[in-house]
Structure formats: C-alpha cells, structure tokens
Design an enzyme around this catalytic site. Structure first.
Site, PDB file in Angstrom:
ATOM      1  N   THR B 155       0.640  -0.793   6.419  1.00  0.00           N
ATOM      2  CA  THR B 155      -0.041  -1.863   5.557  1.00  0.00           C
ATOM      3  C   THR B 155       0.635  -3.285   5.792  1.00  0.00           C
ATOM      4  O   THR B 155       1.815  -3.432   5.856  1.00  0.00           O
ATOM      5  CB  THR B 155       0.105  -1.412   4.010  1.00  0.00           C
ATOM      6  OG1 THR B 155      -0.804  -0.163   3.963  1.00  0.00           O
ATOM      7  CG2 THR B 155      -0.669  -2.502   3.311  1.00  0.00           C
ATOM      8  N   GLY B 194       7.300   1.956   1.392  1.00  0.00           N
ATOM      9  CA  GLY B 194       8.320   2.561   0.502  1.00  0.00           C
ATOM     10  C   GLY B 194       9.809   2.697   1.291  1.00  0.00           C
ATOM     11  O   GLY B 194       9.502   2.746   2.730  1.00  0.00           O
ATOM     12  N   GLU B 439      -3.252   5.873  -0.479  1.00  0.00           N
ATOM     13  CA  GLU B 439      -3.921   6.802   0.202  1.00  0.00           C
ATOM     14  C   GLU B 439      -5.233   6.713   0.156  1.00  0.00           C
ATOM     15  O   GLU B 439      -6.332   7.498   0.190  1.00  0.00           O
ATOM     16  CB  GLU B 439      -3.694   8.110  -0.506  1.00  0.00           C
ATOM     17  CG  GLU B 439      -2.160   8.454  -0.498  1.00  0.00           C
ATOM     18  CD  GLU B 439      -1.632   8.401   0.768  1.00  0.00           C
ATOM     19  OE1 GLU B 439      -2.113   8.490   2.052  1.00  0.00           O
ATOM     20  OE2 GLU B 439      -0.440   8.158   1.182  1.00  0.00           O
TER      21      GLU B 439
END
Lengths: 676, 676
Positions: B155, B194, B439
């Site tokens: 992303t 993350g 997701e």
C-alpha cells in the site's frame, strides 16, 4: 477577489499552494459560498463577529494543527485549563461581555478544548437555578473567579437515567444543623461527573433527602470535597479519575465516595424546598423552570458539540474525496477522484444533507425554545413547555443518532487514512459517539416522546386541540398523492409522505398497546412489549418534524434564488434518502407504490450526481478554518499527502527507535522464559 | 459439578463471589453449555487443547486484566514483542509444533497482542509463496530466528486497492546487475505497512518493474531498510512510524521512502517471473496459487480477529445487562435488569444471533477453502477458485460490516460504562472498525462479487451450469410460500425468501446495467451509474448465503436436540431480523405481504423474549476467559461495579493530582495573557 477569498487568504495556513484537484471543484461552483455561510450563521453580522473571534484567538491559542494528537491525557487536560484561563483574560482584555455575541463563538474557536466544562456549564448555572438569592451571592463570585472549582454529581455508578433510583442519602441531623451525606454501596458512588477526577474542590451532590425519618426524594447539596490549601481530599471523601474513555481524554471524569460527610444546613440548594431547623420539610414555588434549563442544555449540546462534528466530518471526507484518486473509471484515463464513484457519493452526500437538515432543525428548536422562554418570562405561561420538552427529547435522540452514524460513515469512506488519528476523523467519531448516552440515553428519550405522542393522540380522540408539532395526529387520514416524475421532488409530497408514516406508526403502536391491555395484560407489561414499536413511532415523528423544518427553512430562502436552488437539492436528497432507507415503512400500506419507489430511487441517483458537482463549496460554506478541523487530509488547500507525512514525522513514537529496539529484542532472547 | 463448572472454577479469576443476578441466569439454563462450546470449537478435543493452551499461557503472560488500558503506545508495542518471543520459547519448551493444533489457539489466548504480525503473518508466507527455492533457503531461516524482521510494503500513501496504480518503480541496471528502487512522489511512499514503523530491517517492496525500457507491472523485491548493526535507516531510506491510529496502538504501522536504493538482482522474488542478466524478462508458471493465498488471509483475519470481537462484545454487553438494573418495570418492584426491557433485547440479541451466524459461516468458508486447496493440490484443479474468490470477497465485506455494526451496538447498549475504556468495548469497537478497509475495501469487495454474479447470470442465460453457491441464478422464479404462523419459523421458508430477494436484486441490477448500455451509455459509465444497486445485489447474495449456511450448520446438530433447539432459535432470529431490517426489499414485489410481515414481526418479538432467558449461557458458551475479555463490566462473575472501581483507582492519571493542580492554576492566573 471576493470577500470570501480575501478572508480565506488571511486565515488559512497553507493557502498559497492549492491542490489543483480541489481548486477545480471550487471554480465550477454556481452559487456564492459566502452568502450560504451567512445563511448558516444566521446573518452576515454573525459571520463577521465569528471570524473576528476566531482571528483573535488563533493568534495566541492555535499553534500546530496536530498537537493534540500527540498529547497524553495529562497534557490534554492541562491544555484545556490553560485555554479556559486564557479565554477569561482575553475576553476581559477585548471587552467581550460574558453574554455578548462574541462569547457564543469562543467554544467553536477552541474546538471544545475548554477547561472546567462542568464548572462553567453546569455547576454555576445549577446554583443560579436552584439556589436562593443568598446562596447565589455566596457561591457564584467564588466560582466565577475560580477560587473554587465545582462539579455536578448526579449520575451514580449503578444509576443513570432513572433518578429515583439514586442511592446517595443526605440525612438531616437537627442536633448539629447539618446534613450527613453517605453513599452506602459501590453502586451509589458518583461516577462520571466531569471536572471531578482532578479539578473540583466542590460539587453539587444529588442525594435522597431524609428529615424526621422521612424521605423527600432527590435534592441538591453543595459539598466541599478537596482542601483549598493543598487540594487533597477532605476526610470521608474518596475521589479520583475514572480512567480512560473512548474520547474526551481532556476531561477528568471522576468518581466520588462520601462517607459520613457532614455539611452545614445552608448548603442545601433551597430555592424550591426548605428544611427548617427542627427538620420540617416544605416545598415552595414551582420547579417547572428546571425542565426548561434541562431542555436548553440538550439543545445547546446538540448545537455546539454534536452537529458541528458531522459538519466537520463532511468537510474532511468530501475534500479528501476530490484529491484522492483510485482506479480507472474510464479505461485508459487517469485514476478517478473517488467522489466520482456513485458508491462514494452515496456514502457522503446523504451525510452532507443530514448535516444541513440537523443545522436547520437545531436553529428551529432554538427559536421555539426562545419563544417558550419569553412566554414563561413575560406571562408566566408554561403551556408550551411539555411540547418543547417532548420535541427536544425525541429530537435529541434522533439528531445524535443521525450524527453518530454520519460521522462514522464519513470516517469509513476515507479508508485507511480515515483510520489515522491525524485525519481528525477518529476523534470526531469517538467523541460524537458519546452523545447517544449523555444528556439522556437515546432509547429512553424516544420512549418519553412516544408517551407524549400517546397523550396527544388520546386528547385528539376526545376532541381536544393539539400543540402545533403534533396537530397532524388529529387530522383525518391523508390520501396519497401520486408520486410521479414531476412531483417526487415536490416538498409538499414528501412532507406528506413522512407525515403519513409517522401518523400510521403512532396509531399502530397505540393500538398494539391498547389491544394487549384489553386482553388483560398489565399496563407496564404491555408498554414493555410494545416498546420496540414505540421507539419506531417516535423516530417516525422525529423524521417528519425534521423534514418539515428543513422545508420551512428552505421557504425562508426564496429571496436568494441561487442559494434556494442548492439548499433545495440538499433538502430533496435528505427526504429521499430517508424514504429509501426505510422503503418498507412506505410500501407497507401502499402509500408509496412499487413504481413510485422506483421513481424516487431514480431521482435520488440523479440528485447524487447533481450535488457531487457542488459538494466542495457546500462544505466550504460551513467555514471551518483548518485550525478547527485539525485534519491532515481535510485542510482547505487539499494538500493531504504532504501534510500526512509532515505530521507523521512529528510523531513522538519516531525518535525513540534505533538501537534500543535491537537491544530490547536481544535481551528478550537471552532471558529465561519465566522472566519475560 | 459439571466439567464446565470445574473448568470455570479453575480458570476464572474472581469466581468465588458470583453476583446473584448473573447466577440466576445460569441456573435457569435448559441446555448443556459445555456441549455448545464443543460445537463451536468443532469438537470436544479442540476445546480440550484450547483450554490447555490458555491455561499454560495464562500463568506467565496474563497478569492484570486491565494493564493494557493504562499503557502508552511504546509500552503496548514492547509488550507485543515480549509476547512473541515468549510464545516462541514456550512452544519449544512445550513441544508444540508450529503447525500443530496448539498453535491455532495461541493468538486467541494473547488477545491478538502478538508482536511482528506482518513479519510472521505476511513477510514469511510471502517469501514462501513467491520466492524460488534458493530464496526460501536463504531468507526463511534468518526470518524465523528473528535475525531479520520483515515487513510487507504494498500500500502507498496515494494507492490502496488499485494495485496497477502503484507508483514505486524498480528499474533494472544490467551494468551492475541491480534493481534501482524509487518512489518518485509523496503519494508513492509506502504507507501503513505493519512492523515498518520501528521493527523492520527488511521489507518485501512491491514496485513496477522496468527492464530494457519496458514496464512489466508490479513485482516483489526484498529490500533491506535498516542496519543490522544499529538499526538505523540505510542510505536512501526514509522510514518511520505513521503516528496514532483509531486502535492498534501496539502495531508500528510505518512509512517508507526509497530514493535510488540499489538491491542485488537476486532480491527480486522470482518464482513466477525472472529477469536474465541482460534484462530479458520472462514469466513462468501460474500465479493462480497467489489468489488462493490472498483468499486464505481474508478467511483467517475474519475468523481470528473480526468475529471474535463480536463474540466478546456480546459476552460483555449481555453479562452487564443482567447485573445492571435501571428503572421500575413493574411499579413498586425493584429496578429491573436492563435485559428485561424489550428495547435492550432488540439491541443485543440480534447481535448475538449474528455472532453465531458469522461463526458458522466462517467455519463453512474454511471447509470450502480446504476442499478447493485439496483439489488444487491433488489434481491441479483450479476450477473452484473463482467461486471461492467471489464468495470470500463478498462475505469478507458482509461479515465485517455486520461485526462492526454489531460490536458498536453492543457498546452503545452499555451506556456510559460502555464508553469507558475499562469496559473493554471501546477497544473492540475501534479495532473491528478497521476491518472495513484492511484486506480489501468493502465496497470494492462487494463490486467484485457483483461482477462474478453477473458473469454467472450470463452463463446461466446461455445454458451453462453454475457453481453451487450461485446455482439459484439459473432456477426459474420461486413462488412465494404463504408465510403463516406455522411456517414463519420454517427455515425452508426464510431461506427461500432470502433467495428470492437475492435473485431479484441481481436480475434488476443486471437489467439496469443492460438497458443503459443498450441506450448507448458507455459500459464504464453504466457500471458506475449502477454501482449502488450492484452493491445491494451483492449484499443480498451474501445475506442469502449466510442464512443458508446457518441452516445447514443447524442440520448438523439434529443428533443433539437441546443444542439444536437453542441454535435454531438463534438462526430464526437472525433470519427474521434481517427481513425486518429490510422490509422494503421483501414487500416491494409482494413476495412477502403486509400480513405476513406482521406475522414475522410478532414471531420476532416472541423470539426476543425466548432467547433473553438463555442469553447468558449462550455467551458463556463462547468460553472467553476473563483474561481474554479484559472487561471491568463483562467478567464471568458479574462483579462489574467493584471491578470498575478497582481498575479506575489504578489509573495512572490519579496519583499526580493534588498540589500540582493548584499551583498550575495559580500560575496561569498570574501569567500575562500572551504567555499562556
């Protein structure tokens, strides 16, 4: 350059470099944004004063837009206290009167980051309302000069809405002329009072009054809880902070346990009831004015705290949706602005329309409340108070529910960045979310309105005339107008459609209740068994009132055709969105047919496409400066990405990384399991 | 004493002193809670293993239930790393295999407070899936021993769902046999990964691959970003934490900017494509297996993160609602438990039913996914993959939407205490809320399902046979059964009702699209103009699948009549609640009549009253230990008030009050305005 643009240039931070994607949106606008701002402010003069206040406060108070997001509770709390002291001094310096026009805009200017909210907003008004002249003369000057800080201790750990259930007791001891205050159980502890956790030296404590062995119900008492010397709790007092909440980090909501705390007899607030030296209790005067105070608190909190959150969320989400590009809409072209997707329009534009609807409703409620106040004040006429009370309970629940859902919808529509605290949306959402509980739990509020509607329905059936907002309950059934391409956007048509639904739901709920009672079910059981239906009926009523009020506000704009045009589109969208969100309610009895519903749906989709074109000017008109939005993705200049980066770099979680991480990780691997 | 109670006595903290109000609820239970737990766990053996794991971990890991609520981001982050190292060591000590049955329960036991989630959950699987054997042999051992920590950088700040829009480039330099990675703009920065903010030393970076002047689309590259010596960023790397989010305080979501960073040629993950030394690009093998991996990530995150949040929220809210008393229901009697109010039942029990529905759906999806996996593995047969992919996209959106709404409804139903972080509900709500984006953004997911449904509809119309889950699209229209008192609770009736709606919505959306295209509107415009309708159609399909799956799961319980009885009530409630939340969809074409809808409503209210009686045992069956709930108001013993007080007293905001406050306030008053 219009006045609007001159103001913008002066007020907004990074105005020089406007994102061209947002710039285009403004250039295509077909109405005068400044004029719409005046409408929302209730006149150009108000806009002028508001901007003056914001300009003055901005200089000293607002530094970095993002600073609050990196503060812990302690820092947030101290910041609000700094703000409140600053405002007090600044208002003196500027010669702004406490009840002057400027003071109304101070709260907005500081984003509600205002210290001692209970002290100023409830403790002082409560003493003014419930105290005798002597009590007012004693306590108000101390409070206004912050020599004492007061909280308002009503809610208990185990008791909220139902005041008769409060367990705290105040027993009069005639031998010492004192009240002895006790909280006999954990559930009797005061819990949630704002300003209690850290600030308060005093509190108005609500307790069941006992004199001469008899309970006289709930009464207010002024109790000192902390030392004026060193701020430590007085003997018999256990007081502290209740810990973190979902938002409102800056507020020190507290707990309070009083054990055999004695207060002098004169600390009972005694405007409406008195205890004589020997413990004789008597009431005096009418407490009806208290209802009015409660009503005004509700009207104000919705107007200053809840609705603005929705307006801000719309501003952020809509501005972001014209600079965010995602996926090919037309194959081979540049990725499209996400607001060009019908699904995104359907998420955001109804919330924008809701924001306008809520605003006009709130203005309408304030106007009505002022009328009622004048009736009471000039003629001692309380006859409109029950209607005002019923309107504000139901509409408090209705608007807060709408705003909570709307803010969160805006937040979710911004995807990942809407989940970042730096977008400003999470704090708006979690903060708004509290409003379904505070100032009256929403389900309880709807049920109170339902009770009023039933009384009115019964009155109508026995031929009595009804207050204006419920007069439709006495009208004979309305025949459906044919909804056609031509009149689906006719306000008369949709107002009638909402009125019909409200009327039907209320009558059905009444007959559901009635038939159970007739079949021998006890009244209280029948009421409970019907309560889901009763809530729906009250909601139906509120929806009707909201649509009707929006249409009435629209009528006032006839003299400004361009403003009228755009506001009418919002009003239409609001009405149609509500119908399409409850199609079953309208199809159920055939008031709207399948074909009419198709027509409504088509007009709705067309409205989305129309309003999309002016969506950015429509949020610009709310006139929130960047300082009030505090959003990395929603500032006026549309520079979302560079601002996100700039702010993220300032995150206090950043500097500490480097070696410490490796050391920590290595230390864990050499530690025995049991030591981890 | 049943096995259940023995377990409870051992596992739960404050079990000795049970609140009598909650005790009564359990005594009245007419089914064996332990048996239902086995059903939910998929067998008694699983329950046994799960409890063993929870018991072992509890000893070392779980100390104070409330500790996380008082930690800052730094402390939360470090705690998760401690946890992950501890778990690794403990599993070795206990001889629990990594793919053994115990490992499945570890995540649940630590409430998802698990360090390096991207490293373990995505970085390692990604290398295993996309790397060559040589790459796997090099990187996996380093990763498993935590010598390197990896993140997954896909992303970008300006690009999420639409992968083709990613801006990061990797240009091959044949002269040095290296790739040169660049992010040319702010919007091209990797944002959100993350483990990136603080932990990662490496990342799989997705970039547009350029060789010999040609773009070959997005490919994965392993890039080292921080020094293995002192953890500082390598040259050309800007990396850090993106700042606070709405929840997930413990995760170090990060940003990453690479400027002319060179990596050796062998760092491109090359299982499916290869670049030769001179820059010749070629693909090899089929990437279809990647879809399967993506599908499994979705299935797992819903099963382990999202649905459990709803089950926990129901547990907390329902337990609290039987110890919280509010208002007189029957005049003159003790205040009633709030769960005795119909309005409270209507808030909570449908969420409970949704929790069960989501659970059975998730089990069904996993079973189907395993079948598809076996087909691929044993026969190389990918034919069911498109169906699985379409099912999981739509149902991911559908379940997460339901769970987000459900958790928040539970939270709001607990009033003020539900707003306290100590209730455990705010963190569940804000955490679940992220799942509409991660997701796969939900609207995009629904539209993908809609696209699949359209393909199937077209296939059916040309006579081809359809995959099982969409076979109904080829059936001729279903006639409405008469809904009567007798069959309103007949699963065949309501499954048929949902099927009819799904079929109608899909066909209507298709014809809406078709008629636009026929009238000359370009395909992409027509698709966008129909997308609100398309989402509704996909939702209708998902609702039908969910109800059908629940009914099928129910069928499996025929051999356990008492369990079957209670689960059937939940299934009925779920189905009826869905109909009543969308009455218009069913009334629209007269498939359900006004009278039938009244019957459904009546049965619905009766079900609420029935299920209310066994609501507490129904949440006990989820078998969340107090440590996993971490809720002051939702523990097994029902001691909400004393625990709230106990925890609030521990709030770190408490000790600091006293004199500092008075000093601070005084200092403000003596400061000049400009210094505040």
């Amino acid at each position: 350059m219009s006045w609007w643009n001159v103001y913008r240039t002066n007020v907004n931070m990074a105005f020089k470099d406007i994102n061209p994607d947002i710039d285009t949106e403004r250039k295509g606008c077909n109405f005068d944004v400044e004029k719409l701002t005046h409408v929302l402010d209730g006149g150009a003069d108000n806009t002028h004063i508001r901007r003056k206040v914001e300009g003055v406060l901005k200089q000293d108070l607002l530094t970095n837009l993002e600073e609050l997001y990196f503060m812990n509770r302690e820092e947030r709390y101290l910041r609000t206290i700094r703000n409140v002291v600053y405002i007090k001094k600044k208002m003196e310096e500027m010669n702004w009167a406490e009840d002057g026009p400027e003071s109304e805009y101070v709260f907005r200017a500081v984003k509600g980051e205002f210290g001692f909210p209970l002290h100023n907003g409830v403790f002082i008004p409560c003493i003014n309302a419930l105290g005798t002249d002597a009590q007012i003369a004693k306590w108000i000057p101390l409070s206004k000069s912050y020599q004492i800080i007061g909280s308002y201790a009503q809610t208990e750990m185990g008791h909220g809405t139902y005041l008769r259930g409060l367990e705290t007791t105040a027993v009069y001891d005639a031998s010492t002329q004192e009240f002895v205050i006790n909280m006999p159980t954990v559930s009797a502890m005061k819990w949630w009072p704002g300003d209690m956790g850290r600030s308060a030296t005093h509190a108005v404590v609500f307790a069941q009054l006992y004199t001469q062995g008899k309970c006289h119900g709930m009464h207010p008492f002024i109790v000192q809880i902390r030392s004026l010397e060193d701020h430590s709790p007085l003997p018999g007092v256990m007081v502290g902070d209740i810990g973190p909440k979902m938002a409102f980090e800056q507020v020190d909501n507290g707990y309070l346990m009083l054990s055999d705390v004695r207060i002098p007899k004169e600390n009972m607030l005694s405007r409406y009831s008195k205890v004589s030296d020997d413990g004789m209790y008597r009431k005096r005067g009418s407490e009806r004015m208290n209802y009015f105070t409660m009503v005004m608190v509700r009207v104000n909190v919705v107007a200053t705290e809840v609705i603005p959150s929705l307006l801000k969320a719309c501003t952020i989400a809509i501005r972001y949706s014209v600079i965010r590009r995602q996926s090919e809409l037309k194959p081979g072209e540049k990725e499209a602005k996400i607001l060009d997707y019908q699904t995104q329009q359907k998420k955001l534009l109804p919330q924008l329309a809701t924001g306008y609807a809520a605003h006009f409703l709130s203005v309408g409620l304030k106007t009505f409340a002022n009328q009622v106040y004048m009736q009471i004040k000039t003629k001692g006429d309380f006859s409109s108070l029950p209607e005002l009370h019923a309107l504000t309970t139901g509409l408090k629940a209705f608007i807060t529910d709408s705003c909570i859902a709307g803010v969160e919808e805006c937040r979710k529509a911004c995807g990942g960045h809407g989940y970042s605290v730096l977008s400003g949306l999470p704090s708006l959402s979690t903060r708004t979310s509290a409003s379904c509980t505070y100032e009256g739990e929403n389900t309880v509020m709807f049920l109170q309105t339902a009770r009023f509607l039933f009384k009115c329905l019964a009155a109508a059936q026995s031929g009595q005339s009804l207050p204006p907002s419920v007069a439709y309950l006495s009208e004979s059934d309305i025949k459906s107008r044919t909804v056609s391409k031509k009149n689906v956007l006719n306000p008369d048509t949709y107002v009638e459609t909402y009125r019909h639904r409200a009327c039907r739901l209320i009558k059905e709920a009444a007959s559901m209740l009635q038939s159970q009672i007739q079949s021998g079910v006890e009244q209280y059981v029948a009421w409970n068994n019907s309560s889901v239906k009763l809530v729906q009926a009250a909601e139906g009523h509120c929806y009707y009132i909201t649509v009707k009020t929006f249409v009435e506000a629209l009528e006032q704009l006839r003299h400004e055709p361009e403003i009228h045009r755009i506001v009418k589109q919002l009003c239409d969208l609001y009405a149609l969105h509500g119908i399409l969100s409850h199609t079953g309610d309208f199809l159920y009895d055939g008031f709207v047919t399948k074909e009419q519903m198709d027509q409504i749906n088509q007009s709705y989709l067309e409205l989305l496409a129309l309003l999309r074109k002016e969506a950015v000017p429509l949020v610009d008109a709310f006139d929130y400066a960047d300082e009030q939005l505090a959003s990395a993705i929603g500032c006026y200049d549309g520079q979302a990405y560079s601002r996100l980066l700039e702010w993220a770099k300032k995150s206090p979680d950043n500097p500490k990384v480097k070696e410490t991480f490796k050391q920590y990780l290595n230390s864990l691997f050499v530690s025995p399991v049991s030591k981890l």
